[in-house]
Design a protein around this motif. Structure first.
Motif, PDB file in Angstrom:
ATOM      1  N   ASN A   1      -5.243 -12.333  -2.509  1.00  0.00           N
ATOM      2  CA  ASN A   1      -6.691 -12.734  -2.690  1.00  0.00           C
ATOM      3  C   ASN A   1      -6.487 -13.829  -3.928  1.00  0.00           C
ATOM      4  OD1 ASN A   1      -6.223 -11.401  -5.299  1.00  0.00           O
ATOM      5  ND2 ASN A   1      -6.906  -9.363  -4.049  1.00  0.00           N
ATOM      6  N   GLY A   2      -7.614 -14.019  -4.662  1.00  0.00           N
ATOM      7  CA  GLY A   2      -7.875 -14.940  -5.751  1.00  0.00           C
ATOM      8  C   GLY A   2      -7.103 -14.891  -6.889  1.00  0.00           C
ATOM      9  N   SER A   3      -6.675 -13.546  -7.009  1.00  0.00           N
ATOM     10  CA  SER A   3      -5.805 -13.173  -8.074  1.00  0.00           C
ATOM     11  C   SER A   3      -4.166 -13.448  -8.107  1.00  0.00           C
ATOM     12  CB  SER A   3      -5.944 -11.778  -8.754  1.00  0.00           C
ATOM     13  OG  SER A   3      -7.409 -11.454  -9.094  1.00  0.00           O
ATOM     14  N   VAL A   4      -3.779 -14.423  -6.985  1.00  0.00           N
ATOM     15  CA  VAL A   4      -2.636 -14.336  -6.377  1.00  0.00           C
ATOM     16  C   VAL A   4      -1.622 -14.907  -7.613  1.00  0.00           C
ATOM     17  CG1 VAL A   4      -2.875 -16.879  -5.954  1.00  0.00           C
ATOM     18  CG2 VAL A   4      -1.062 -15.522  -4.924  1.00  0.00           C
ATOM     19  N   GLU A   5      -2.048 -15.613  -8.785  1.00  0.00           N
ATOM     20  CA  GLU A   5      -1.152 -15.866  -9.912  1.00  0.00           C
ATOM     21  C   GLU A   5      -0.557 -14.685 -10.685  1.00  0.00           C
ATOM     22  OE1 GLU A   5      -4.765 -18.882  -9.886  1.00  0.00           O
ATOM     23  OE2 GLU A   5      -4.664 -16.803  -9.341  1.00  0.00           O
TER      24      GLU A   5
ATOM     25  N   PRO B   1      -3.584  -4.322   0.637  1.00  0.00           N
ATOM     26  CA  PRO B   1      -3.008  -3.403   1.532  1.00  0.00           C
ATOM     27  C   PRO B   1      -3.332  -3.120   2.886  1.00  0.00           C
ATOM     28  CG  PRO B   1      -2.872  -2.549  -0.782  1.00  0.00           C
ATOM     29  CD  PRO B   1      -3.912  -3.733  -0.803  1.00  0.00           C
ATOM     30  N   ARG B   2      -4.563  -2.884   3.063  1.00  0.00           N
ATOM     31  CA  ARG B   2      -5.289  -2.750   4.200  1.00  0.00           C
ATOM     32  C   ARG B   2      -5.092  -3.875   5.022  1.00  0.00           C
ATOM     33  NH1 ARG B   2     -10.049  -3.684   6.588  1.00  0.00           N
ATOM     34  NH2 ARG B   2     -11.092  -4.930   4.761  1.00  0.00           N
ATOM     35  N   LEU B   3      -5.465  -5.131   4.825  1.00  0.00           N
ATOM     36  CA  LEU B   3      -5.627  -6.300   5.504  1.00  0.00           C
ATOM     37  C   LEU B   3      -4.185  -6.473   5.978  1.00  0.00           C
ATOM     38  CD1 LEU B   3      -8.395  -8.737   4.069  1.00  0.00           C
ATOM     39  CD2 LEU B   3      -8.508  -7.256   6.224  1.00  0.00           C
TER      40      LEU B   3
ATOM     41  N   ASP C   1      -4.836 -16.302 -13.657  1.00  0.00           N
ATOM     42  CA  ASP C   1      -5.792 -16.379 -13.004  1.00  0.00           C
ATOM     43  C   ASP C   1      -7.247 -16.587 -13.925  1.00  0.00           C
ATOM     44  OD1 ASP C   1      -7.602 -15.629 -11.006  1.00  0.00           O
ATOM     45  OD2 ASP C   1      -7.311 -13.222 -11.393  1.00  0.00           O
ATOM     46  N   PHE C   2      -7.227 -17.575 -14.570  1.00  0.00           N
ATOM     47  CA  PHE C   2      -8.414 -17.867 -15.547  1.00  0.00           C
ATOM     48  C   PHE C   2      -9.485 -18.395 -14.452  1.00  0.00           C
ATOM     49  CE2 PHE C   2      -5.220 -18.055 -18.712  1.00  0.00           C
ATOM     50  CZ  PHE C   2      -5.856 -17.568 -19.787  1.00  0.00           C
TER      51      PHE C   2
ATOM     52  N   GLN D   1      -3.439   6.189   1.894  1.00  0.00           N
ATOM     53  CA  GLN D   1      -2.324   6.160   0.990  1.00  0.00           C
ATOM     54  C   GLN D   1      -1.038   5.508   1.676  1.00  0.00           C
ATOM     55  OE1 GLN D   1      -2.819   7.077  -2.401  1.00  0.00           O
ATOM     56  NE2 GLN D   1      -4.775   7.218  -1.843  1.00  0.00           N
ATOM     57  N   LYS D   2      -1.152   5.279   2.821  1.00  0.00           N
ATOM     58  CA  LYS D   2       0.252   4.802   3.737  1.00  0.00           C
ATOM     59  C   LYS D   2       0.908   3.478   3.185  1.00  0.00           C
ATOM     60  CE  LYS D   2      -1.072   7.598   7.835  1.00  0.00           C
ATOM     61  NZ  LYS D   2      -1.307   7.376   9.274  1.00  0.00           N
ATOM     62  N   LEU D   3       0.017   2.423   2.937  1.00  0.00           N
ATOM     63  CA  LEU D   3       0.260   1.204   2.319  1.00  0.00           C
ATOM     64  C   LEU D   3      -0.122   0.787   0.979  1.00  0.00           C
ATOM     65  CD1 LEU D   3       2.391  -1.055   3.240  1.00  0.00           C
ATOM     66  CD2 LEU D   3       0.190  -2.465   3.941  1.00  0.00           C
ATOM     67  N   THR D   4       0.915   0.571   0.013  1.00  0.00           N
ATOM     68  CA  THR D   4       0.537   0.328  -1.329  1.00  0.00           C
ATOM     69  C   THR D   4       0.359  -1.043  -1.901  1.00  0.00           C
ATOM     70  OG1 THR D   4       2.606   0.784  -2.168  1.00  0.00           O
ATOM     71  CG2 THR D   4       1.157   2.601  -1.897  1.00  0.00           C
ATOM     72  N   HIS D   5      -0.008  -1.464  -3.056  1.00  0.00           N
ATOM     73  CA  HIS D   5      -0.047  -2.827  -3.483  1.00  0.00           C
ATOM     74  C   HIS D   5       1.480  -2.975  -3.721  1.00  0.00           C
ATOM     75  CE1 HIS D   5      -4.168  -3.896  -4.024  1.00  0.00           C
ATOM     76  NE2 HIS D   5      -4.344  -2.740  -4.515  1.00  0.00           N
ATOM     77  N   ALA D   6       2.045  -2.167  -4.186  1.00  0.00           N
ATOM     78  CA  ALA D   6       3.559  -2.177  -4.223  1.00  0.00           C
ATOM     79  C   ALA D   6       4.314  -2.661  -3.218  1.00  0.00           C
ATOM     80  CB  ALA D   6       4.137  -0.988  -5.143  1.00  0.00           C
ATOM     81  N   ASP D   7       3.971  -2.138  -2.063  1.00  0.00           N
ATOM     82  CA  ASP D   7       4.650  -2.395  -0.857  1.00  0.00           C
ATOM     83  C   ASP D   7       4.467  -3.880  -0.317  1.00  0.00           C
ATOM     84  OD1 ASP D   7       5.713   0.183  -0.158  1.00  0.00           O
ATOM     85  OD2 ASP D   7       3.565   0.683   0.362  1.00  0.00           O
TER      86      ASP D   7
END
Length: 206
Positions: free
Chosen positions: A49-53, A37-39, A161-162, A82-88
């Motif tokens: 990131n590397g868990s995009v699967e 979210p930050r980037l 993401d193995f 808390q302004k931007l979340t993974h869900a966003d």
């Protein structure tokens, strides 16, 4: 010696064999961890990131089971912003991939894996005879299943993401940085397994 690789292998081993998925799937829970979210906010573009699967595999599941309820769970993960979340970020990702986000519930208050499942259950209120898939990284799946059992929400694991092959052999590796990264990842997950057990958030460690 690739110690980190071996520890990752042990975490993923239980999910090397594909899970038999029933014909009827009532719901899909997708856990966050594939976005920053930050980037994403800083550069005004989706940062993965590397868990995009966790996201890409979810798209084909959503399309394969169009009648299933879908919930994506992930808050900001930060106590400072808390302004931007993974869900966003995930919502925007799914939109760009052509997925109808009106059919996805986005849980954005959770700060950790336990809250992912706890808050999602409160929203969904699943019944005992429903078949729910949970999508997360293979190394992380054991903790997720353990939390679900503690909260009386039984999941069918859909591991992605193995980080390791199905077979493991001890070989001298010169990839020092890679070994360190895997050791850090594996140590963090094992610490989570132990800590959650000691906190009473799970009934077993492994």
């Amino acid at each position: 010696i690739p110690t980190g690789k071996f520890i990752i292998y042990k975490l993923e081993k239980n999910f090397h064999t594909s899970t038999t998925i029933p014909i009827q799937i009532d719901g899909i829970l997708i856990l966050s961890g594939a976005t920053s979210p930050r980037l994403s906010k800083e550069y005004n573009q989706i940062h993965l990131n590397g868990s995009v699967e966790r996201l890409t595999e979810s798209i084909q599941l959503i399309r394969k089971y169009p009648k299933a309820k879908v919930i994506f769970s992930g808050g900001s993960g930060s106590i400072y912003d808390q302004k931007l979340t993974h869900a966003d970020v995930a919502r925007e990702f799914f939109k760009q991939m052509g997925v109808d986000t009106s059919k996805i519930i986005f849980e954005s208050k959770s700060r950790n894996t336990y809250e992912n499942i706890l808050y999602s259950k409160k929203i969904i209120n699943p019944v005992s005879n429903e078949n729910w898939l949970v999508v997360t990284s293979a190394f992380h799946m054991t903790r997720v299943i353990n939390i679900g059992e503690k909260l009386n929400w039984v999941f069918i694991p859909y591991a992605v993401d193995f980080n390791s092959s199905r077979t493991f052999s001890w070989r001298l590796s010169l990839n020092f940085l890679g070994n360190i990264n895997k050791l850090q990842l594996a140590s963090h997950e094992w610490l989570g397994l132990i800590t959650y057990y000691l906190m009473g958030r799970t009934s077993k460690i492994y």
